[in-house]
Write an enzyme that holds these catalytic residues in place. Sequence first.
Site, PDB file in Angstrom:
ATOM      1  N   SER A  23       1.230  -1.304  -0.020  1.00 40.39           N
ATOM      2  CA  SER A  23       0.104  -0.218   0.066  1.00 40.39           C
ATOM      3  C   SER A  23       1.032   0.747  -0.174  1.00 40.39           C
ATOM      4  CB  SER A  23      -1.051  -0.285   1.453  1.00 40.39           C
ATOM      5  OG  SER A  23      -1.508  -0.984   1.035  1.00 40.39           O
TER       6      SER A  23
ATOM      7  N   GLU B  13       2.759  -1.675  15.183  1.00 41.62           N
ATOM      8  CA  GLU B  13       4.111  -0.383  14.448  1.00 41.62           C
ATOM      9  C   GLU B  13       5.101   0.170  15.792  1.00 41.62           C
ATOM     10  OE1 GLU B  13       1.007  -0.865  14.791  1.00 41.62           O
ATOM     11  OE2 GLU B  13       0.622  -0.958  11.861  1.00 41.62           O
TER      12      GLU B  13
ATOM     13  N   PHE C 192      -0.792   5.994  11.507  1.00 44.56           N
ATOM     14  CA  PHE C 192      -0.430   5.405  12.650  1.00 44.56           C
ATOM     15  C   PHE C 192       1.350   5.309  13.036  1.00 44.56           C
ATOM     16  CE2 PHE C 192      -2.746   1.482  10.315  1.00 44.56           C
ATOM     17  CZ  PHE C 192      -4.078   2.008  10.724  1.00 44.56           C
TER      18      PHE C 192
ATOM     19  N   HIS D 209      -1.175   7.996   2.752  1.00 49.08           N
ATOM     20  CA  HIS D 209      -2.498   7.741   3.021  1.00 49.08           C
ATOM     21  C   HIS D 209      -2.386   9.409   3.750  1.00 49.08           C
ATOM     22  CE1 HIS D 209      -1.621   4.167   0.913  1.00 49.08           C
ATOM     23  NE2 HIS D 209      -3.235   3.924   1.035  1.00 49.08           N
TER      24      HIS D 209
ATOM     25  N   ASP E 154     -12.754   5.521   2.728  1.00 52.57           N
ATOM     26  CA  ASP E 154     -11.733   4.560   3.853  1.00 52.57           C
ATOM     27  C   ASP E 154     -12.099   4.868   4.810  1.00 52.57           C
ATOM     28  OD1 ASP E 154     -10.662   1.971   3.410  1.00 52.57           O
ATOM     29  OD2 ASP E 154      -9.106   1.635   4.482  1.00 52.57           O
TER      30      ASP E 154
END
Lengths: 283, 315
Positions: free
Chosen positions: B40, B59, B84, B110, B118
């Site tokens: 991604s 993460e 994140f 993103h 999303d």
Amino acid sequence: MNHSLEELKTISNNIRKNILTMTTNAKSGHVAGAMGIADIMTYLYFEEMQIEKVSEYFDNDIQRKSVFNTNRDRFVLSAAHMVPALYSVLIEKGFIDKTEIDNLRKFGSKLQGHTAIDLTIGVETTGGSLGQGVGIASGFAISSKIFKSESRIYCILGDGESNEGSVWEASMFGNKYRLDNLVFILDKNNIQLSNFTENIMPMDSICDKWKSFGWNVIEIDGNNFDDISKAFYLARETKGKPSIIIANTIPGKGVSFLENNYIWHGKVLNEDELKEALIELDK
Amino acid sequence: MEKYKIKKEKKALRDGFGDAISELTDDPNVVVLTADLGDSVKASEFGDNSRYIECGISEQNMISVASGIALTGKKVFATSFACFIPYRVLDQVRMSVCSQNANVKLIGSHSGLSYSDDGVGIQALEDIAIMRSLPNMKVYVPSSATEAYIMTMKAANEYGPIYIRTGREKEVDFEIDFKNYEINKAKVIREGNDVVIYTCGAMLSECIEAAEILSVENSIECSILNVSSIKPIDTETIIEYANKCKKGIVVEEHQKFGGLFGAISEVLIVNEPIKLDVIAIQDKFGQSGRSVLELRKYYGLSKENIIEKVINICK
């Protein structure tokens, strides 16, 4: 072993005296846990780890100064509040000047209240926030694997610290990448800041937990040099998976009125108590 | 006076990063980490499996591992969505990375509203403010895929913690001269004497469109600065254009607090206070939408909003 049992005991006794002296001087710090890991720290730095001073050099392009060999074994104190134990062993090792014992937590001192990276005295990482040193140690270990270094990595974490989810993230990571150059030492002293661990957050069956995460688990008396020695030997001999030594230690070990009482987790001795404690340690 | 050249094909910022990380395979000191989002964020374009570490959906551990690898003298790229990095891992970024001045590049893909469909959980509208507040951290917000490529390549050879904000949606792409590109300078995209528009990220193309319309329909000439390095910030150029235009608008796909508007305000208030306004998210969370343009319109980030603000500030 390079040292006799008596020699190791003398060193760890000196470390305990250093811990109490520097924390009373500073009027703050974490005493009990540091006392409990004194024997393990002694064994790590005087028997187990390959670390030597070389001529001064700059570690990388930020000009971070180092005085240690680049392929050294590395130690991470993930439970960084126990740092008086680290400074004390580095003093005994001659990496930190003995006079620095007066400077713990002082403005401008290398002896910060929690670990602060300084490769001129042998402190590898900065700590204070629990559950991160284990990840940094895992980074050291996988780098050592990728870039084919002989360097082995040792990391002490606490049983209270094991409340942190990131500890278990590191656990999965070590298993996945078969980091057999990585040894965690879980200091199981059953206390944390505000109470006994079982009252704060039970960590039952800690050995089973780590076993089920794929680690080689070795449970020992963390204040017994024979046990400690065997454990590190077994860890070194174990290939294809990381090892964790579950070290049952006595917080405050060596001074009767400090032992097994969580109130000494984050509290220091006053001058009179220090005198009394040093007399007991000198016996 | 225009100083930009639009490429024929639109391209996502993450693809610019992907091109760079693919090329960086040749640097033996680069290690790339991901947390189950390698495809991604385009980290998977990296071509050496032995230096590509899948950390799983962990993460926090990924960031600490990144700092550990970096402290052994390597250049580490830790990649995930901007929702994140930094949010989930702020403690690790502050302690493991910044406080140790570890050579870790953090890629937040993103970002903004760019994962439009999303919804709120995967959008990131506060990341610049968070990252900008951390000592040792540099913050780069490329405006196009090509700039994302260049910034990644340059960042690889710049020591220390760097956050690079990329995006998912295909955006207008610009020609940029790699050789003469100065990473820490604000780039002058358009010259005009009436209003200066300070912007960063993919909002640049909206600003350009707005400026062209304002020129033709309202005879208002805007300067546009692409402030893609938010930290360090190019104080000199920002003041120069404030001085020249006396009126300014900040345009960003980020909360109005602490992002580019905060950074520009900080520079101008102590150097060259001018009449300043902002186009940004007004203290609101995102939500799902079928396209990023639809969302930008709803949140007041369209070229029409820019035009309106510029006209108002000129009154």
